[in-house]
Motif scaffolding. Sequence first.
Motif, PDB file in Angstrom:
ATOM      1  N   LEU A 125     -13.372 -48.296  31.077  1.00  0.00           N
ATOM      2  CA  LEU A 125     -13.025 -46.989  30.519  1.00  0.00           C
ATOM      3  C   LEU A 125     -13.743 -45.879  31.267  1.00  0.00           C
ATOM      4  O   LEU A 125     -14.921 -46.031  31.622  1.00  0.00           O
ATOM      5  N   THR A 126     -13.030 -44.791  31.485  1.00  0.00           N
ATOM      6  CA  THR A 126     -13.658 -43.629  32.110  1.00  0.00           C
ATOM      7  C   THR A 126     -14.446 -42.861  31.060  1.00  0.00           C
ATOM      8  O   THR A 126     -13.950 -42.641  29.960  1.00  0.00           O
ATOM      9  N   GLU A 176     -15.237 -57.949  27.826  1.00  0.00           N
ATOM     10  CA  GLU A 176     -14.887 -56.860  28.751  1.00  0.00           C
ATOM     11  C   GLU A 176     -15.112 -57.217  30.217  1.00  0.00           C
ATOM     12  O   GLU A 176     -15.983 -58.024  30.542  1.00  0.00           O
ATOM     13  N   GLY A 204     -16.129 -51.057  36.847  1.00  0.00           N
ATOM     14  CA  GLY A 204     -15.584 -49.793  36.365  1.00  0.00           C
ATOM     15  C   GLY A 204     -14.080 -49.684  36.588  1.00  0.00           C
ATOM     16  O   GLY A 204     -13.400 -50.688  36.843  1.00  0.00           O
ATOM     17  N   THR A 205     -13.586 -48.456  36.518  1.00  0.00           N
ATOM     18  CA  THR A 205     -12.137 -48.223  36.537  1.00  0.00           C
ATOM     19  C   THR A 205     -11.544 -48.184  37.954  1.00  0.00           C
ATOM     20  O   THR A 205     -10.334 -48.078  38.103  1.00  0.00           O
TER      21      THR A 205
HETATM   22  P1  NAI Z   1     -16.333 -49.097  39.866  1.00  0.00           P
HETATM   23  O1  NAI Z   1     -16.758 -50.446  39.417  1.00  0.00           O
HETATM   24  O2  NAI Z   1     -15.111 -48.550  39.219  1.00  0.00           O
HETATM   25  O3  NAI Z   1     -16.050 -49.117  41.448  1.00  0.00           O
HETATM   26  C1  NAI Z   1     -17.023 -49.423  42.431  1.00  0.00           C
HETATM   27  C2  NAI Z   1     -16.321 -50.005  43.670  1.00  0.00           C
HETATM   28  O4  NAI Z   1     -15.888 -51.346  43.374  1.00  0.00           O
HETATM   29  C3  NAI Z   1     -15.057 -49.240  44.076  1.00  0.00           C
HETATM   30  O5  NAI Z   1     -14.943 -49.260  45.467  1.00  0.00           O
HETATM   31  C4  NAI Z   1     -13.930 -50.040  43.450  1.00  0.00           C
HETATM   32  O6  NAI Z   1     -12.706 -49.956  44.167  1.00  0.00           O
HETATM   33  C5  NAI Z   1     -14.488 -51.467  43.518  1.00  0.00           C
HETATM   34  N1  NAI Z   1     -13.990 -52.295  42.399  1.00  0.00           N
HETATM   35  C6  NAI Z   1     -14.388 -52.239  41.102  1.00  0.00           C
HETATM   36  N2  NAI Z   1     -13.724 -53.119  40.379  1.00  0.00           N
HETATM   37  C7  NAI Z   1     -12.884 -53.775  41.210  1.00  0.00           C
HETATM   38  C8  NAI Z   1     -11.934 -54.829  41.026  1.00  0.00           C
HETATM   39  N3  NAI Z   1     -11.718 -55.391  39.833  1.00  0.00           N
HETATM   40  N4  NAI Z   1     -11.245 -55.242  42.104  1.00  0.00           N
HETATM   41  C9  NAI Z   1     -11.449 -54.697  43.315  1.00  0.00           C
HETATM   42  N5  NAI Z   1     -12.331 -53.716  43.552  1.00  0.00           N
HETATM   43  C10 NAI Z   1     -13.057 -53.243  42.497  1.00  0.00           C
HETATM   44  O7  NAI Z   1     -17.565 -48.104  39.642  1.00  0.00           O
HETATM   45  P2  NAI Z   1     -17.666 -46.523  39.737  1.00  0.00           P
HETATM   46  O8  NAI Z   1     -16.847 -46.022  40.877  1.00  0.00           O
HETATM   47  O9  NAI Z   1     -19.100 -46.250  39.696  1.00  0.00           O
HETATM   48  O10 NAI Z   1     -17.056 -45.963  38.373  1.00  0.00           O
HETATM   49  C11 NAI Z   1     -15.714 -45.483  38.220  1.00  0.00           C
HETATM   50  C12 NAI Z   1     -15.470 -45.175  36.744  1.00  0.00           C
HETATM   51  O11 NAI Z   1     -15.624 -46.364  35.957  1.00  0.00           O
HETATM   52  C13 NAI Z   1     -16.425 -44.142  36.131  1.00  0.00           C
HETATM   53  O12 NAI Z   1     -15.675 -43.284  35.278  1.00  0.00           O
HETATM   54  C14 NAI Z   1     -17.360 -44.955  35.273  1.00  0.00           C
HETATM   55  O13 NAI Z   1     -17.840 -44.240  34.164  1.00  0.00           O
HETATM   56  C15 NAI Z   1     -16.456 -46.096  34.830  1.00  0.00           C
HETATM   57  N6  NAI Z   1     -17.170 -47.334  34.493  1.00  0.00           N
HETATM   58  C16 NAI Z   1     -16.784 -47.982  33.360  1.00  0.00           C
HETATM   59  C17 NAI Z   1     -17.367 -49.181  33.005  1.00  0.00           C
HETATM   60  C18 NAI Z   1     -16.883 -49.853  31.762  1.00  0.00           C
HETATM   61  O14 NAI Z   1     -15.980 -49.374  31.107  1.00  0.00           O
HETATM   62  N7  NAI Z   1     -17.449 -50.989  31.385  1.00  0.00           N
HETATM   63  C19 NAI Z   1     -18.439 -49.802  33.804  1.00  0.00           C
HETATM   64  C20 NAI Z   1     -18.752 -49.059  35.019  1.00  0.00           C
HETATM   65  C21 NAI Z   1     -18.127 -47.856  35.329  1.00  0.00           C
END
Ligand code: NAI
Length: 402
Positions: free
Chosen positions: A92-93, A322, A326-327
Amino acid sequence: MGKAIDFKENVLSVPDDPVIPVIPGDGIGPDIWSAAQPVLDAAVARAYGGKRRIEWLPVAAGETAYNATGELLPQATVDAIRKYRIAIKGPLTTPVGKGFRSVNVQLRRTFDLYACIRPVRHFPCVPSPVKDPDSVDMVVFRENTEDLYAGIEWDKDTPEVKKVMDLIKELTGTELRPDSAIGIKPISETGSKRLVRSAIRYAIAHKRPSVTLVHKGNIMKFTEGGFRRWGYEVAAEEFGDVTITAADVRKNGGVVPDGRIVIQDCITDAMFQQVLLHPADYSVLALPNLNGDYISDALAAQVGGLGMAPGSNIGDGYAIFEATHGTAPDIAGTGKANPGSLILSGALLLDHLGWGEAAELVRAGVTNAVSAKIVTTDLARQMTGATEVSCSAFGKAVCDMM
Ligand code: NAI
């Protein structure tokens, strides 16, 4: 129509057709859920020949919900989780800006999900930065509600911080630097015992050899030291017939009596070394919140990253499973997301329902697909000879190979 899961006298009662709320989530959330749901349905169908099935109930939270309703966590979503007790969610964002509280934190607080549980193991062929990732097979129980994460902090130069400093001086004689900010670290007997209790119950249910209490009690004697002491107490008082302390094992000439789970402890900094040098010596880890946060991500990195790491947040009678990443807005909608974390979180959900046969099928499917090097872009680019497939095609491969 499916039925609600019941919870009485500390036991879940799961019908053959439970309703499970799903928050697909933001960014890649809908992509990975579309790949994960068919895997979970296929595993249940195959394991129970149509006798059992899950009725998924889509509910909204996060940015998607905010855009539709003006609320990040709509009351209808909270009500559905309260009624049906067990849910699964994508990432979730949390919109950047003042006044937006993390939905993940709100969900944990609302349902008192006090244990964040992350199993960490290596899947064959997944690239890892260590020599022997296959000897990692640990389950991390991180306390989710207290410690430095309780949110009690005062900024420097505020009237509140001045009052706290005066009180500290009065109680301890210690004078802090006047330009300090202060945070409070509450660790309770109740919070520690319920976390360690759930770790020991897990070790019993999954026939795990040991539970290690990881703490910094040598320095923080009452908070982290308390966590250690209360952990040993709960083991002795409530599980004395099935546990043995490491000290008693030594007295017993190093022999663990049949069927006993060893309760041991380790100082946190040493633990970071131990998981790299001797990972096979550790099975279930129980930690206060901050240490648990650090070690969960370090261990996930040791076996190839968060893309394949499942997670769950569990309380008494409520649980939310979960994806741990992240997203990934950079790849949302492109078909490049790896659904592994959500699929494996779904396997944990099946375990939690007591549907272990279906959970094992899911894990077998993932193991077989990844071993055959049929993987999404994130893993393919780190492997030689991989077949790169889309998010949905990876899900299909897992179904075909379970
Ligand atoms: P992120 O985990 O979304 O991304 C970090 C890097 O990993 C990016 O390059 C992304 O493309 C890659 N990545 C992540 N998951 C992937 C998957 N399943 N397959 C392939 N590549 C993947 O972390 P970031 O960029 O710090 O956060 C983005 C958003 O996500 C923010 O709004 C943040 O608040 C939210 N977030 C939500 C979480 C949750 O709901 N549990 C946990 C961490 C972040």
